[in-house]
Write a protein that holds these residues in place. Structure first.
Motif, PDB file in Angstrom:
ATOM      1  N   TYR A 332       0.830  -1.199   0.000  1.00 50.14           N
ATOM      2  CA  TYR A 332       0.000   0.000   0.000  1.00 50.14           C
ATOM      3  C   TYR A 332       0.871   1.258   0.000  1.00 50.14           C
ATOM      4  N   THR A 333       0.509   2.230  -0.839  1.00 50.82           N
ATOM      5  CA  THR A 333       1.153   3.531  -0.771  1.00 50.82           C
ATOM      6  C   THR A 333       0.480   4.353   0.334  1.00 50.82           C
ATOM      7  N   VAL A 334       1.061   5.502   0.629  1.00 48.85           N
ATOM      8  CA  VAL A 334       0.466   6.385   1.655  1.00 48.85           C
ATOM      9  C   VAL A 334      -0.912   6.856   1.196  1.00 48.85           C
ATOM     10  N   LEU A 335      -1.067   7.086  -0.103  1.00 45.00           N
ATOM     11  CA  LEU A 335      -2.366   7.529  -0.624  1.00 45.00           C
ATOM     12  C   LEU A 335      -3.424   6.445  -0.439  1.00 45.00           C
ATOM     13  N   HIS A 336      -3.040   5.188  -0.567  1.00 44.17           N
ATOM     14  CA  HIS A 336      -3.983   4.094  -0.313  1.00 44.17           C
ATOM     15  C   HIS A 336      -4.459   4.127   1.136  1.00 44.17           C
ATOM     16  N   ILE A 337      -3.531   4.374   2.057  1.00 46.10           N
ATOM     17  CA  ILE A 337      -3.883   4.444   3.482  1.00 46.10           C
ATOM     18  C   ILE A 337      -4.811   5.633   3.732  1.00 46.10           C
ATOM     19  N   ALA A 338      -4.501   6.782   3.127  1.00 50.05           N
ATOM     20  CA  ALA A 338      -5.349   7.965   3.285  1.00 50.05           C
ATOM     21  C   ALA A 338      -6.739   7.717   2.719  1.00 50.05           C
ATOM     22  N   ALA A 339      -6.810   6.963   1.613  1.00 52.24           N
ATOM     23  CA  ALA A 339      -8.115   6.640   1.033  1.00 52.24           C
ATOM     24  C   ALA A 339      -8.933   5.767   1.985  1.00 52.24           C
ATOM     25  N   MET A 340      -8.281   4.860   2.698  1.00 51.93           N
ATOM     26  CA  MET A 340      -8.976   4.024   3.682  1.00 51.93           C
ATOM     27  C   MET A 340      -9.521   4.870   4.827  1.00 51.93           C
ATOM     28  N   ARG A 341      -8.804   5.917   5.156  1.00 55.13           N
ATOM     29  CA  ARG A 341      -9.246   6.795   6.254  1.00 55.13           C
ATOM     30  C   ARG A 341     -10.339   7.752   5.801  1.00 55.13           C
ATOM     31  N   LYS A 342     -10.409   8.023   4.521  1.00 53.20           N
ATOM     32  CA  LYS A 342     -11.423   8.897   3.920  1.00 53.20           C
ATOM     33  C   LYS A 342     -11.401  10.304   4.520  1.00 53.20           C
ATOM     34  N   GLU A 343     -10.193  10.881   4.557  1.00 46.83           N
ATOM     35  CA  GLU A 343     -10.032  12.248   5.042  1.00 46.83           C
ATOM     36  C   GLU A 343      -9.564  13.121   3.879  1.00 46.83           C
ATOM     37  N   PRO A 344     -10.426  14.043   3.371  1.00 42.76           N
ATOM     38  CA  PRO A 344     -10.081  14.814   2.162  1.00 42.76           C
ATOM     39  C   PRO A 344      -8.785  15.599   2.282  1.00 42.76           C
ATOM     40  N   SER A 345      -8.544  16.230   3.433  1.00 41.04           N
ATOM     41  CA  SER A 345      -7.344  17.056   3.561  1.00 41.04           C
ATOM     42  C   SER A 345      -6.077  16.220   3.432  1.00 41.04           C
ATOM     43  N   LEU A 346      -6.109  14.985   3.934  1.00 34.74           N
ATOM     44  CA  LEU A 346      -4.951  14.099   3.780  1.00 34.74           C
ATOM     45  C   LEU A 346      -4.704  13.784   2.314  1.00 34.74           C
ATOM     46  N   ILE A 347      -5.774  13.445   1.620  1.00 29.08           N
ATOM     47  CA  ILE A 347      -5.650  13.060   0.214  1.00 29.08           C
ATOM     48  C   ILE A 347      -5.113  14.209  -0.623  1.00 29.08           C
TER      49      ILE A 347
END
Length: 577
Positions: A332-347
């Motif tokens: 998993y990339t960091v973006l994959h992890i951020a997508a799992m968290r579903k936080e727009p600012s992270l993405i």
């Protein structure tokens, strides 16, 4: 998971084998009485079930004597029915802990009735329907499926979450036949679901003391590639220890193949993670200098994206010491992890730092498909009123989809408008107004763009037209350029991630009517003309928005805008700009 196309469950009220006085058996009676017909009992129970259902579905039959508040929505219930069906409610109503209203109706808050977990509105209605009718209705598609078009919905996260909610409500409110049914359903998910989606099943099994389900989940997690850091963060200590012991037994069986773990190396990684938990990026920098551990070796960005405040992720990105497209041990990339968290600012933070939205996991999932598999249709298609926040799940999907479609060779669109003069103050005036109207029309999207551009504080520090006698011309120009840079960055973020919102704003700003928002200035005739022109402008903006909305709908991409119309009171707010 049951969906709307499935037949109703065969669960029903248990048929009594005794007649009304309870002293003569049905079989004895039938030997002396005329046969009433083989289907009379079934017909009677079906009729009773339908009649009781009317108490739930017919507004004219609202004789409820209590409300249970679920997700801020009151659900009328009849205490006599619930008490007769559930020991939990029988004891609850005996105590009468509900707060009495003027009309005498008791109110109970669902969150106060649950010692753990959560139960949503739709899940409670399914449960309530069974309590009244003895029949279990199919799960509503809008809350038990995801918005991924290629998903079979047999083990996606919304399907699992809805079954978990039904298990919680059945267990806590003590309906054993439903507990047995949903345990079988959750057992079916364990072998199909992604390991991270097994975690909520493990938690409900643990809290509801379902030993068979706990054992299955623990075995699945222990045999998976889920790292121990994630296990420690997401499951109770008792369970994590069980998983750890089981993993050791598996490693012992394959000892020759197990990689050697350096305890000191792992200890240093743990220190970095703890520093991130404390939001102390300065301590992270210190730990990096004191050891030979790098941010990438510690998977620091992955950890921060999963468990830390979005601002911490931005600060770690700002260090410039981590690979934003690094893959962890699970691919998993960091973006994959951020997508799992579903936080727009992270993405958006990761995308602006070069994260690749097209990268796939080992099983072929992109960040946007991960988001889609986690999002319910109810949330994705929810209509948002003007000025209200847009659903975060929807924003995440829309941002990632637009990034996938964005031409990587095209540079950011520069700001261009005939109304902008070359003068610095005029540019600032234009940008100030544009951002202000963005915040008025599209508050959620504007806030996200400003957060990523760090423009909130820079664009609100005083009035740029005010004169400070102690400020030199060089200092003033530096301050104004700093503000302009932040505002331009905000507009660029808006154009990149919210193009249809930006098109509406372009239309709005490009009408050369600087005085149209000061409707009370000038003669009566001038004011009348300004109001007329303002209404025309408002109609033009609305038409532009509708046209853009239709375009996205035809292409299969629904706009994430938090507004669909301009309010009549807009000009009152606009005068404040």
């Amino acid at each position: 998971m049951a969906h709307s196309s499935e037949p109703s469950s065969s669960l029903s009220f248990t048929s009594s084998s005794y007649i009304s006085n309870g002293s003569v058996s049905h079989n004895i009676c039938s030997s002396h009485c005329p046969d009433p017909g083989p289907n009379l009992e079934a017909i009677s129970l079906s009729k009773l079930s339908s009649n009781l259902e009317q108490l739930l579905v017919d507004s004219d039959c609202d004789y409820s004597d209590a409300d249970i508040i679920v997700e801020e929505t009151p659900v009328g219930v009849h205490r006599c029915i619930l008490a007769s069906r559930s020991k939990f409610f029988r004891e609850l109503f005996k105590r009468e802990k509900g707060s009495s209203e003027k009309e005498g109706k008791l109110k109970y808050c669902m969150s106060n009735l649950l010692p753990y977990g959560k139960v949503g509105y739709e899940a409670f209605l399914i449960f309530l329907g069974y309590m009244y009718t003895g029949k279990l209705k199919p799960s509503p598609m809008e809350v038990s499926t995801c918005v991924d078009n290629v998903c079979a919905h047999d083990a996606c996260r919304p399907a699992i979450n809805f079954a978990v909610e039904l298990m919680y409500v059945s267990s806590i409110f003590q309906i054993p036949e439903l507990v047995s049914l949903f345990q079988r359903r959750l057992l079916n998910f364990v072998g199909k679901a992604l390991v991270e989606d097994v975690i909520p099943i493990l938690l409900v099994a643990f809290h509801c003391q379902l030993s068979q389900l706990v054992a299955q989940c623990v075995d699945r997690v222990a045999r998976s590639d889920l790292d121990y850091v994630s296990i420690e963060k997401e499951v109770p200590l008792e369970l994590s220890e069980k998983i750890k012991l089981l993993q050791r037994s598996f490693q012992h069986d394959a000892e020759n193949d197990a990689p050697l773990v350096d305890p000191l190396h792992q200890k240093r990684i743990t220190r970095i993670h703890k520093a991130l938990d404390s939001d102390d990026v300065e301590l992270v920098k210190l730990l990096l200098t004191e050891s030979d551990i790098t941010l990438d070796e510690a998977n620091a960005l992955h950890y921060a994206a999963a468990y830390c405040d979005p601002k911490v992720v931005s600060e770690v990105l700002g260090l410039g010491l981590a690979d934003v497209n690094l893959r962890n041990s699970r691919g998993y990339t960091v973006l994959h992890i951020a997508a799992m968290r579903k936080e727009p600012s992270l993405i958006v933070s990761l995308l602006t730092k070069g994260a690749c939205a097209s990268e796939l996991t080992l099983d072929g999932q992109s960040a946007v498909s991960i988001c889609r598999r986690l999002t319910r249709p109810k949330d994705y298609h929810a209509k948002t009123e003007q000025g209200k926040e847009t659903n975060k799940d929807r924003i995440c999907i829309d941002v990632l989809e637009r990034e996938m479609r964005r031409n990587p060779m095209a540079g950011d669109v520069s700001i261009s408008s005939q109304t902008i003069a070359d003068d610095l103050h005029m540019k600032l005036l234009y940008l100030e107004n544009r951002v202000a109207f963005a915040r008025l029309f599209f508050p959620t999207e504007a806030k996200l763009a400003m957060d990523i551009a760090h423009a909130e504080t820079k664009s609100s520090s005083g009035n740029f037209r005010e004169v400070d006698l102690n400020e030199t011309p060089i200092m003033q120009n530096k301050r104004l350029f700093s503000r302009m840079e932040a505002l331009m960055k905000t507009v660029e973020m808006g154009r990149r991630y919210f193009p249809h919102c930006s098109e509406v704003l372009d239309k709005f700003m490009e009408d050369d009517l600087p005085d149209v928002f000061y409707l009370e200035k000038g003669s009566e005739e001038e004011q009348r003309l300004k109001r007329t022109r303002f209404m025309e402008l408002k109609d033009d903006v609305q038409k532009a928005f509708n046209k853009d909305k239709a375009k996205f709908c035809r292409s299969g991409i629904s706009p994430s805008s938090s507004s669909s119309s301009l309010k009549d009171s807009l000009h009152h707010k606009a005068r404040k700009v």
